[in-house]
Design a protein around this motif. Structure first.
Motif, PDB file in Angstrom:
ATOM      1  N   ASP A   1      -8.751 -11.734  -6.606  1.00 34.00           N
ATOM      2  CA  ASP A   1      -9.165 -10.528  -7.306  1.00 34.00           C
ATOM      3  C   ASP A   1     -10.036 -10.891  -8.506  1.00 34.00           C
ATOM      4  O   ASP A   1      -9.676 -11.748  -9.315  1.00 34.00           O
ATOM      5  CB  ASP A   1      -7.925  -9.748  -7.775  1.00 34.00           C
ATOM      6  CG  ASP A   1      -8.290  -8.418  -8.396  1.00 34.00           C
ATOM      7  OD1 ASP A   1      -8.303  -7.410  -7.670  1.00 34.00           O
ATOM      8  OD2 ASP A   1      -8.565  -8.378  -9.609  1.00 34.00           O
TER       9      ASP A   1
ATOM     10  N   ARG B   1      -3.277 -14.435  -6.809  1.00 37.38           N
ATOM     11  CA  ARG B   1      -4.101 -13.248  -7.035  1.00 37.38           C
ATOM     12  C   ARG B   1      -5.363 -13.602  -7.828  1.00 37.38           C
ATOM     13  O   ARG B   1      -6.391 -12.929  -7.691  1.00 37.38           O
ATOM     14  CB  ARG B   1      -3.274 -12.193  -7.777  1.00 37.38           C
ATOM     15  CG  ARG B   1      -3.968 -10.835  -7.897  1.00 37.38           C
ATOM     16  CD  ARG B   1      -4.259 -10.208  -6.542  1.00 37.38           C
ATOM     17  NE  ARG B   1      -3.046  -9.984  -5.787  1.00 37.38           N
ATOM     18  CZ  ARG B   1      -2.265  -8.911  -5.919  1.00 37.38           C
ATOM     19  NH1 ARG B   1      -2.591  -7.971  -6.786  1.00 37.38           N
ATOM     20  NH2 ARG B   1      -1.185  -8.771  -5.180  1.00 37.38           N
TER      21      ARG B   1
ATOM     22  N   THR C   1       0.738  -6.896  -8.395  1.00 38.76           N
ATOM     23  CA  THR C   1      -0.196  -6.057  -9.149  1.00 38.76           C
ATOM     24  C   THR C   1       0.487  -5.441 -10.358  1.00 38.76           C
ATOM     25  O   THR C   1      -0.089  -5.367 -11.446  1.00 38.76           O
ATOM     26  CB  THR C   1      -0.747  -4.942  -8.241  1.00 38.76           C
ATOM     27  OG1 THR C   1      -1.336  -5.523  -7.080  1.00 38.76           O
ATOM     28  CG2 THR C   1      -1.787  -4.121  -8.977  1.00 38.76           C
TER      29      THR C   1
ATOM     30  N   LYS D   1      -6.599  -4.747  -9.101  1.00 36.35           N
ATOM     31  CA  LYS D   1      -6.421  -3.837  -7.968  1.00 36.35           C
ATOM     32  C   LYS D   1      -5.433  -4.439  -6.971  1.00 36.35           C
ATOM     33  O   LYS D   1      -5.447  -5.647  -6.730  1.00 36.35           O
ATOM     34  CB  LYS D   1      -7.760  -3.570  -7.286  1.00 36.35           C
ATOM     35  CG  LYS D   1      -8.757  -2.866  -8.189  1.00 36.35           C
ATOM     36  CD  LYS D   1     -10.087  -2.695  -7.491  1.00 36.35           C
ATOM     37  CE  LYS D   1     -11.079  -1.944  -8.368  1.00 36.35           C
ATOM     38  NZ  LYS D   1     -11.366  -2.663  -9.615  1.00 36.35           N
ATOM     39  N   PRO D   2      -4.596  -3.590  -6.386  1.00 32.89           N
ATOM     40  CA  PRO D   2      -3.671  -4.111  -5.364  1.00 32.89           C
ATOM     41  C   PRO D   2      -4.447  -4.583  -4.139  1.00 32.89           C
ATOM     42  O   PRO D   2      -5.573  -4.128  -3.894  1.00 32.89           O
ATOM     43  CB  PRO D   2      -2.788  -2.899  -5.041  1.00 32.89           C
ATOM     44  CG  PRO D   2      -3.599  -1.709  -5.430  1.00 32.89           C
ATOM     45  CD  PRO D   2      -4.434  -2.139  -6.587  1.00 32.89           C
TER      46      PRO D   2
END
Length: 518
Positions: A449, A445, A413, A203-204
């Protein structure tokens, strides 16, 4: 037997961790030492065959080290005029003996491996049994002199040369093989069937618009956009809508009327923040004007449109939004809203009895012409006064205001859900790890995430398995476990798969190493 040029062969099978069984045999069909020596004038004569089953117990492991054994022997022989050292068997030097021997005995020995597939054995023991034979005068014919039976003790002494299809290294690694197979036999293992790797799109990161959307329900992502003119206004939707109120029969937007100042400031601030964020892509504001059910329908339709435009003009003048970013529609008289208000009062309340509410709903549902509806409502002046006092003042507004936004594509992303994901789906895990670890944005990231942590952990896990790198394998598991703790269902599924696949893979690799060495 070899010393007397008697062809012989034995086979031995492993039957347990320390036990083996064997069968030995020999056959000498020619009369003398050389197979081609068939000189009839030579009276030396020795032919025989022998069969000997045996069982052995190895002290440490089969085919290696010290052992003890027991064997049985049956042999049939025809021998005569054979000289023996020190004349220990005078019978066969002067006569011919033809008969059989049955016996059994014990022996001890030692086995070792000087070469990869070849081993040597030394064994010594003794047999006890019964010899039954006929005695003849000469080696080739002659008169039978006697039929004799006697007990005999026969020494056993051997130097055996053995060939094993499984080489020495296999026996050096026997403990490892036992660990793998759970038995002391050679087990053939197949590569484990890989579990299906579970991945979800990364997910961004949350943008300023996302944060405002979480705070204000009337700010929504563009993918939730629906033309508001086709939606019925209901009480349950009020929290996701913004209202600006107007005075009766007016489309002049006053900040000092009711709570308009607070609503307008909140709307302006949110629009400016979303518009000014460098992550915002598309932005649209939906404004749908309403008028109360009082007065002629035609006039109320015009009033609703003007109220919606007044809100749009206010925001255009104060936020920098372009007029093309507005969807401005007049929905006319707020009959949908009025009916929703009555439905909430079906059991009575707010000054209304259930019977009064039912009569008002019957008028709305029975009559389709708005102007006729209003006349029927006014036919009961006392009831209509309660309607105006308690319900209609809430309808004079631009009834629907929503701000829709979309975020610009996030390059990190996009890389995760594009190149990285493609490498993982193709099981090119080492390349995926290299790509992630060489890009600080991709690596950051992973920490932020759950799905990125799951993907990186899986790629790292399979790479570590191939490299037999326990430290990296443990690191990989920590990433997948962390992703599961953060709520990744894909990570939870992967952990279940690893529980089965990991031990099976290591078992297969250990077995393969042993087999390759052999």
């Amino acid at each position: 037997m070899d010393a007397l040029s008697e062809p012989n062969l034995g086979v031995e099978w492993k039957t347990g961790e320390h036990w083996s069984i064997g069968l030995n045999g020999g056959l000498k069909p020619w009369p003398r030492w050389l197979a081609w020596d068939w000189d009839a004038a030579n009276e030396t004569h020795w032919r025989n065959f022998i069969v000997s089953p045996e069982a052995r117990y190895y002290v440490n492991e089969v085919f290696k080290g010290f052992f003890v054994g027991a064997d049985a022997v049956y042999t049939h022989y025809n021998v005569g005029r054979v000289s023996t050292p020190f004349s220990i068997f005078p019978e066969v030097e002067n006569n011919r003996l033809q008969g059989s021997f049955w016996g059994g005995g014990l022996f001890v020995g030692y086995a070792w491996w000087p070469w990869q597939h070849w081993r040597l054995e030394l064994a010594a023991g003794a047999l006890a049994g019964l010899a039954a034979y006929d005695r003849y005068d000469c080696a080739h014919c002659g008169t039978k002199l006697a039929e004799e039976r006697r007990a005999a003790v026969v020494p056993q002494l051997a130097l055996n040369v053995a060939w094993n299809p499984v080489g020495r290294n296999r026996h050096e690694e026997l403990k490892a093989a036992r660990m793998i197979s759970g038995t002391d036999t050679i087990t053939v293992l197949s590569p484990p069937v890989a579990f299906v790797v579970h991945l979800e799109d990364v997910k961004p990161p949350l943008t300023r618009a996302d944060s405002l959307s979480a705070e204000y329900p009337w700010i929504q992502p563009m993918d939730k956009y629906r033309p508001l003119t086709y939606l019925d206004l209901s009480l349950s939707s009020r929290d996701s809508l913004l209202f600006v109120n107007f005075e009766l029969d007016s489309y002049s937007l006053r900040r000092d009327y009711q709570n308009n100042a607070q609503v307008l400031d909140r709307m302006q601030q949110a629009a400016e923040e979303v518009l000014g964020a460098d992550t915002t892509g598309e932005l649209m504001v939906s404004v749908v004007g309403l008028a109360s059910i009082e007065g002629p329908k035609q006039r109320n339709d015009t009033l609703a449109v003007r109220r919606a435009r007044a809100v749009a003009d206010y925001l255009v003048n104060r936020t920098g939004l372009d007029r093309r970013q507005f969807e401005v529609v007049g929905k006319g008289e707020a009959w949908d809203w009025f009916r929703a208000q009555l439905m909430a009062l079906r059991e009575g309340g707010n000054g209304f009895t259930p019977a009064e509410v039912k009569s008002l709903l019957d008028i709305i549902d029975r009559e389709t012409d708005p102007d006729v509806r209003e006349r029927l409502l006014k036919a009961s002046p006392a009831l209509y006064d309660k309607v105006k006092e308690n319900l209609l003042s809430d309808q004079r507004n631009s009834g629907y205001i929503r701000l829709y936004y979309s975020n610009l594509p996030d390059p990190v992303t996009r890389s995760w859900n594009g190149p990285v994901s493609n490498l993982l789906k193709a099981k090119r895990y080492r390349e995926a790890v290299r790509m992630i670890e060489s890009d600080k944005d991709l690596l950051s990231r992973v920490k932020a995430d759950a799905e990125a942590a799951n993907a990186y952990g899986i790629a790292l896990y399979f790479t570590a398995l191939e490299d037999k790198d326990t430290a990296r394998e443990n690191e990989a598991l920590r990433w997948v476990e962390e992703a599961a703790r953060k709520g990744s269902e894909a990570a939870r599924q992967n952990l279940k798969g690893i529980e089965v696949y990991g031990p099976a893979w290591k078992e297969y690799e250990a077995w393969k190493e042993v087999m390759e060495e052999n």
